[in-house]
Design a protein around this motif. Structure first.
Motif, PDB file in Angstrom:
ATOM      1  N   ARG A  59       0.827  -1.212   0.000  1.00  0.00           N
ATOM      2  CA  ARG A  59       0.000   0.000   0.000  1.00  0.00           C
ATOM      3  C   ARG A  59       0.859   1.258   0.000  1.00  0.00           C
ATOM      4  O   ARG A  59       0.419   2.303  -0.447  1.00  0.00           O
ATOM      5  CB  ARG A  59      -0.923   0.008   1.206  1.00  0.00           C
ATOM      6  CG  ARG A  59      -2.010  -1.037   1.124  1.00  0.00           C
ATOM      7  CD  ARG A  59      -2.898  -0.980   2.336  1.00  0.00           C
ATOM      8  NE  ARG A  59      -3.964  -1.958   2.230  1.00  0.00           N
ATOM      9  CZ  ARG A  59      -4.628  -2.433   3.255  1.00  0.00           C
ATOM     10  NH1 ARG A  59      -4.349  -2.031   4.478  1.00  0.00           N
ATOM     11  NH2 ARG A  59      -5.578  -3.316   3.073  1.00  0.00           N
ATOM     12  N   ALA A  60       2.091   1.153   0.476  1.00  0.00           N
ATOM     13  CA  ALA A  60       2.978   2.320   0.553  1.00  0.00           C
ATOM     14  C   ALA A  60       3.567   2.684  -0.808  1.00  0.00           C
ATOM     15  O   ALA A  60       3.569   3.843  -1.208  1.00  0.00           O
ATOM     16  CB  ALA A  60       4.095   2.059   1.562  1.00  0.00           C
ATOM     17  N   CYS A  61       4.079   1.688  -1.550  1.00  0.00           N
ATOM     18  CA  CYS A  61       4.751   1.989  -2.817  1.00  0.00           C
ATOM     19  C   CYS A  61       4.021   1.451  -4.046  1.00  0.00           C
ATOM     20  O   CYS A  61       4.397   1.749  -5.170  1.00  0.00           O
ATOM     21  CB  CYS A  61       6.187   1.461  -2.799  1.00  0.00           C
ATOM     22  SG  CYS A  61       6.331  -0.344  -2.770  1.00  0.00           S
ATOM     23  N   GLY A  62       2.990   0.623  -3.854  1.00  0.00           N
ATOM     24  CA  GLY A  62       2.219   0.092  -4.970  1.00  0.00           C
ATOM     25  C   GLY A  62       2.833  -1.125  -5.641  1.00  0.00           C
ATOM     26  O   GLY A  62       2.276  -1.649  -6.598  1.00  0.00           O
ATOM     27  N   ASP A  63       3.972  -1.595  -5.152  1.00  0.00           N
ATOM     28  CA  ASP A  63       4.643  -2.760  -5.727  1.00  0.00           C
ATOM     29  C   ASP A  63       3.803  -4.019  -5.510  1.00  0.00           C
ATOM     30  O   ASP A  63       3.186  -4.191  -4.467  1.00  0.00           O
ATOM     31  CB  ASP A  63       6.020  -2.924  -5.077  1.00  0.00           C
ATOM     32  CG  ASP A  63       6.892  -3.947  -5.779  1.00  0.00           C
ATOM     33  OD1 ASP A  63       6.638  -4.235  -6.962  1.00  0.00           O
ATOM     34  OD2 ASP A  63       7.844  -4.440  -5.139  1.00  0.00           O
ATOM     35  N   THR A  64       3.741  -4.883  -6.518  1.00  0.00           N
ATOM     36  CA  THR A  64       3.094  -6.186  -6.405  1.00  0.00           C
ATOM     37  C   THR A  64       4.195  -7.232  -6.397  1.00  0.00           C
ATOM     38  O   THR A  64       5.100  -7.179  -7.221  1.00  0.00           O
ATOM     39  CB  THR A  64       2.136  -6.427  -7.588  1.00  0.00           C
ATOM     40  OG1 THR A  64       1.130  -5.404  -7.566  1.00  0.00           O
ATOM     41  CG2 THR A  64       1.450  -7.770  -7.488  1.00  0.00           C
ATOM     42  N   PHE A  65       4.121  -8.178  -5.461  1.00  0.00           N
ATOM     43  CA  PHE A  65       5.162  -9.193  -5.319  1.00  0.00           C
ATOM     44  C   PHE A  65       4.559 -10.513  -4.882  1.00  0.00           C
ATOM     45  O   PHE A  65       3.415 -10.566  -4.427  1.00  0.00           O
ATOM     46  CB  PHE A  65       6.236  -8.726  -4.321  1.00  0.00           C
ATOM     47  CG  PHE A  65       5.709  -8.459  -2.932  1.00  0.00           C
ATOM     48  CD1 PHE A  65       5.808  -9.411  -1.934  1.00  0.00           C
ATOM     49  CD2 PHE A  65       5.116  -7.241  -2.629  1.00  0.00           C
ATOM     50  CE1 PHE A  65       5.320  -9.163  -0.657  1.00  0.00           C
ATOM     51  CE2 PHE A  65       4.624  -6.982  -1.358  1.00  0.00           C
ATOM     52  CZ  PHE A  65       4.730  -7.950  -0.367  1.00  0.00           C
ATOM     53  N   GLU A  66       5.316 -11.586  -5.044  1.00  0.00           N
ATOM     54  CA  GLU A  66       4.855 -12.926  -4.690  1.00  0.00           C
ATOM     55  C   GLU A  66       5.692 -13.492  -3.557  1.00  0.00           C
ATOM     56  O   GLU A  66       6.884 -13.185  -3.446  1.00  0.00           O
ATOM     57  CB  GLU A  66       4.942 -13.845  -5.900  1.00  0.00           C
ATOM     58  CG  GLU A  66       4.023 -13.430  -7.020  1.00  0.00           C
ATOM     59  CD  GLU A  66       4.141 -14.316  -8.237  1.00  0.00           C
ATOM     60  OE1 GLU A  66       5.154 -15.037  -8.372  1.00  0.00           O
ATOM     61  OE2 GLU A  66       3.216 -14.298  -9.054  1.00  0.00           O
ATOM     62  N   VAL A  67       5.047 -14.322  -2.738  1.00  0.00           N
ATOM     63  CA  VAL A  67       5.710 -14.970  -1.612  1.00  0.00           C
ATOM     64  C   VAL A  67       5.359 -16.450  -1.647  1.00  0.00           C
ATOM     65  O   VAL A  67       4.180 -16.811  -1.757  1.00  0.00           O
ATOM     66  CB  VAL A  67       5.250 -14.356  -0.268  1.00  0.00           C
ATOM     67  CG1 VAL A  67       5.859 -15.084   0.910  1.00  0.00           C
ATOM     68  CG2 VAL A  67       5.570 -12.872  -0.214  1.00  0.00           C
ATOM     69  N   ASN A  68       6.357 -17.315  -1.569  1.00  0.00           N
ATOM     70  CA  ASN A  68       6.136 -18.755  -1.450  1.00  0.00           C
ATOM     71  C   ASN A  68       6.072 -19.093   0.028  1.00  0.00           C
ATOM     72  O   ASN A  68       6.996 -18.773   0.779  1.00  0.00           O
ATOM     73  CB  ASN A  68       7.283 -19.544  -2.092  1.00  0.00           C
ATOM     74  CG  ASN A  68       7.325 -19.382  -3.579  1.00  0.00           C
ATOM     75  OD1 ASN A  68       6.309 -19.232  -4.224  1.00  0.00           O
ATOM     76  ND2 ASN A  68       8.511 -19.403  -4.131  1.00  0.00           N
TER      77      ASN A  68
END
Length: 68
Positions: free
Chosen positions: A9-18
């Protein structure tokens, strides 16, 4: 191991976590170090059919007549 998608929510980055299914609801920090993230709902795609079996009749998203 399942892969879960998050958005910061702070930077808008989308990332994945296993992570394991048991840990699916735990918070995740974004790669930039921000802690204010939200887990996204991901679509699951299943492709192919083993053995060349025909698609079952009926069902589907629109009643089954179109084969979708």
């Amino acid at each position: 191991m399942p892969r879960y998608e998050f958005r910061c929510r702070a930077c808008g980055d989308t990332f994945e976590v296993n992570r394991s299914m048991a840990a699916a609801g735990e918070p995740a920090s974004c790669p930039q170090g921000h802690a204010d993230t939200v887990k996204l709902l991901s679509a699951v795609a299943v492709t192919g059919r083993g053995g060349g079996a025909p698609a079952p009749a009926g069902g589907g998203c629109c009643g089954g007549a179109c084969g979708c």
